[in-house]
Design a protein around this motif. Structure first.
Motif, PDB file in Angstrom:
ATOM      1  N   ALA A  76      13.081  11.864  -4.119  1.00  0.00           N
ATOM      2  CA  ALA A  76      12.804  11.173  -2.490  1.00  0.00           C
ATOM      3  C   ALA A  76      11.900  10.089  -2.816  1.00  0.00           C
ATOM      4  O   ALA A  76      11.873   9.031  -2.139  1.00  0.00           O
ATOM      5  N   THR A  77      10.898   9.973  -3.741  1.00  0.00           N
ATOM      6  CA  THR A  77      10.054   9.190  -4.055  1.00  0.00           C
ATOM      7  C   THR A  77      10.939   7.789  -4.548  1.00  0.00           C
ATOM      8  O   THR A  77      10.516   6.623  -4.114  1.00  0.00           O
ATOM      9  N   ARG A  78      11.819   8.014  -5.342  1.00  0.00           N
ATOM     10  CA  ARG A  78      12.392   6.874  -5.850  1.00  0.00           C
ATOM     11  C   ARG A  78      13.354   6.232  -4.822  1.00  0.00           C
ATOM     12  O   ARG A  78      13.378   4.775  -4.786  1.00  0.00           O
ATOM     13  N   ALA A 101      13.848   1.546  -0.906  1.00  0.00           N
ATOM     14  CA  ALA A 101      13.895   1.373   0.488  1.00  0.00           C
ATOM     15  C   ALA A 101      12.984   0.157   0.804  1.00  0.00           C
ATOM     16  O   ALA A 101      13.000  -0.707   1.449  1.00  0.00           O
ATOM     17  N   LEU A 102      11.653   0.341   0.170  1.00  0.00           N
ATOM     18  CA  LEU A 102      10.563  -0.450   0.352  1.00  0.00           C
ATOM     19  C   LEU A 102      10.697  -2.012  -0.326  1.00  0.00           C
ATOM     20  O   LEU A 102      10.784  -2.974   0.140  1.00  0.00           O
ATOM     21  N   ASP A 103      11.524  -1.958  -1.542  1.00  0.00           N
ATOM     22  CA  ASP A 103      11.921  -2.975  -2.228  1.00  0.00           C
ATOM     23  C   ASP A 103      12.806  -3.770  -1.515  1.00  0.00           C
ATOM     24  O   ASP A 103      12.919  -4.975  -1.453  1.00  0.00           O
ATOM     25  N   VAL A 158       0.953  -1.143   0.086  1.00  0.00           N
ATOM     26  CA  VAL A 158       0.105   0.051   0.063  1.00  0.00           C
ATOM     27  C   VAL A 158       1.059   1.385   0.063  1.00  0.00           C
ATOM     28  O   VAL A 158       0.635   2.172  -0.719  1.00  0.00           O
ATOM     29  N   VAL A 159       2.112   1.347   0.796  1.00  0.00           N
ATOM     30  CA  VAL A 159       2.848   2.211   0.789  1.00  0.00           C
ATOM     31  C   VAL A 159       3.363   2.656  -0.673  1.00  0.00           C
ATOM     32  O   VAL A 159       3.570   3.755  -1.237  1.00  0.00           O
ATOM     33  N   ARG A 160       3.869   1.391  -1.294  1.00  0.00           N
ATOM     34  CA  ARG A 160       4.427   1.569  -2.489  1.00  0.00           C
ATOM     35  C   ARG A 160       3.445   2.364  -3.664  1.00  0.00           C
ATOM     36  O   ARG A 160       3.809   3.086  -4.609  1.00  0.00           O
ATOM     37  N   SER A 161       2.256   1.942  -3.571  1.00  0.00           N
ATOM     38  CA  SER A 161       1.047   2.299  -4.334  1.00  0.00           C
ATOM     39  C   SER A 161       0.927   3.769  -4.153  1.00  0.00           C
ATOM     40  O   SER A 161       0.685   4.708  -4.963  1.00  0.00           O
ATOM     41  N   ILE A 162       0.730   4.268  -2.723  1.00  0.00           N
ATOM     42  CA  ILE A 162       0.810   5.947  -2.455  1.00  0.00           C
ATOM     43  C   ILE A 162       2.083   6.452  -3.077  1.00  0.00           C
ATOM     44  O   ILE A 162       1.623   7.567  -3.672  1.00  0.00           O
ATOM     45  N   LEU A 163       3.018   5.876  -2.889  1.00  0.00           N
ATOM     46  CA  LEU A 163       4.121   6.627  -3.563  1.00  0.00           C
ATOM     47  C   LEU A 163       4.299   6.805  -5.343  1.00  0.00           C
ATOM     48  O   LEU A 163       4.555   7.737  -5.687  1.00  0.00           O
ATOM     49  N   GLU A 164       3.798   5.699  -5.866  1.00  0.00           N
ATOM     50  CA  GLU A 164       3.592   5.550  -7.173  1.00  0.00           C
ATOM     51  C   GLU A 164       2.556   6.627  -7.700  1.00  0.00           C
ATOM     52  O   GLU A 164       2.966   7.504  -8.608  1.00  0.00           O
ATOM     53  N   THR A 165       1.527   6.742  -6.963  1.00  0.00           N
ATOM     54  CA  THR A 165       0.526   7.816  -7.441  1.00  0.00           C
ATOM     55  C   THR A 165       0.883   9.071  -7.047  1.00  0.00           C
ATOM     56  O   THR A 165       0.760   9.962  -7.879  1.00  0.00           O
ATOM     57  N   ARG A 166       1.622   9.313  -6.005  1.00  0.00           N
ATOM     58  CA  ARG A 166       2.244  10.757  -5.821  1.00  0.00           C
ATOM     59  C   ARG A 166       3.280  11.050  -6.882  1.00  0.00           C
ATOM     60  O   ARG A 166       3.046  11.981  -7.415  1.00  0.00           O
ATOM     61  N   LEU A 167       4.016  10.237  -7.589  1.00  0.00           N
ATOM     62  CA  LEU A 167       4.972  10.488  -8.339  1.00  0.00           C
ATOM     63  C   LEU A 167       4.175  10.946  -9.693  1.00  0.00           C
ATOM     64  O   LEU A 167       4.525  11.740 -10.608  1.00  0.00           O
ATOM     65  N   ASP A 202      12.755  -7.530   0.354  1.00  0.00           N
ATOM     66  CA  ASP A 202      13.602  -8.668  -0.023  1.00  0.00           C
ATOM     67  C   ASP A 202      14.116  -9.310   1.420  1.00  0.00           C
ATOM     68  O   ASP A 202      14.584 -10.441   1.290  1.00  0.00           O
ATOM     69  N   ASN A 203      14.100  -8.212   2.430  1.00  0.00           N
ATOM     70  CA  ASN A 203      14.581  -8.861   3.710  1.00  0.00           C
ATOM     71  C   ASN A 203      13.532  -9.578   4.711  1.00  0.00           C
ATOM     72  O   ASN A 203      13.997 -10.246   5.682  1.00  0.00           O
TER      73      ASN A 203
END
Length: 247
Positions: A232-234, A239-241, A107-116, A245-246
């Motif tokens: 910042a978005t990228r 960081a989310l990716d 969900v965080v990733r989706s928000i960031l992608e939408t923002r960008l 992975d971890n």
């Protein structure tokens, strides 16, 4: 009864309503996957018994669940769970962001992608449709951002800047989307302060965007927004990716 007593009786109380509690419990079950699309809810009577509430409270909660697209009520038939991904709206976003006390990385990733994606388009529209007062509003937002040193407050000033840009775009859909994204994002400002410092700590980037918008240059405004939001978005997406992975 005296006027004073009537007024006291009408004072709001600081407690959640019973229908809200019922609504929240069922929302949690649906969003967590405990209740799958196509599955029937227990009957109104059974829900009232299990939850220890009145049937009118259950009825009101189910009405709200229907309005947000989580269940479907058919006359004379069971109430069934719907696929929220296909039927719900952005108002569910804050509930999706944190589930079980943890941030949902997807969900965080989706928000960031939408923002960008949306930010540059909103800036472009603002440059096309700018109102006479927009220049002063953006300049004041940049000034307060430049003078602020606290990283959390800097984020708030940046949100105010984008509030004005969204108003300038004069699009009700982008406005409602921004309202939801801001309501979702704002409670996390302290946690995001370090990650967002490079963006909100660049008032000159905001100034360049403001100048492009107020000059009525859509292409320059889009480019300035991409330059502002991109790094910042990228970085956050990377960081989310890594976090994924971890796990």
């Amino acid at each position: 009864m005296s006027v004073h007593c009537v007024r006291m009786a009408l004072q709001p109380v600081n407690r959640r309503s019973v229908p809200e509690d019922v609504f929240s419990q069922i929302v949690t079950e649906v969003l967590s996957g405990q209740m799958q699309p196509g599955e029937s809810l227990p009957s109104e009577r059974r829900l009232a018994e299990v939850l220890g509430v009145s049937r009118p409270a259950v009825r009101e909660a189910i009405k709200r669940l229907t309005e947000v697209g989580l269940v479907e009520v058919r006359q004379g038939d069971a109430t069934t769970v719907r696929d929220f991904r296909r039927h719900a709206g952005l108002d569910l976003l804050p509930r999706l962001l944190i589930q079980g006390g943890e941030l949902d990385v997807a969900v965080v990733r989706s928000i960031l992608e939408t923002r960008l994606h949306n930010g540059p388009k909103v800036a472009e529209l603002a440059a096309l449709r700018r109102s006479p007062e927009l220049a002063a509003q953006l300049n004041e937002a940049v000034r307060t951002l430049r003078e602020e040193s606290d990283p959390v407050e800097q984020q708030r000033h940046a949100l105010t800047f984008w509030d004005h840009v969204v108003d300038g775009a004069d699009s009700i859909v982008y406005r409602l989307m921004y309202n939801t994204l801001r309501a979702t994002y704002e409670p996390a400002l302290p946690a995001l302060a370090a990650m967002m410092a490079d963006e909100v700590g660049r008032p000159e980037a905001y100034r360049r965007l403001a100048e492009a918008i107020t000059a009525g240059e859509p292409a320059a405004a889009r480019h300035a927004a991409e330059e502002l939001l991109g790094p910042a978005t990228r970085g956050l997406l990377a960081a989310l990716d890594a976090l994924g992975d971890n796990r």
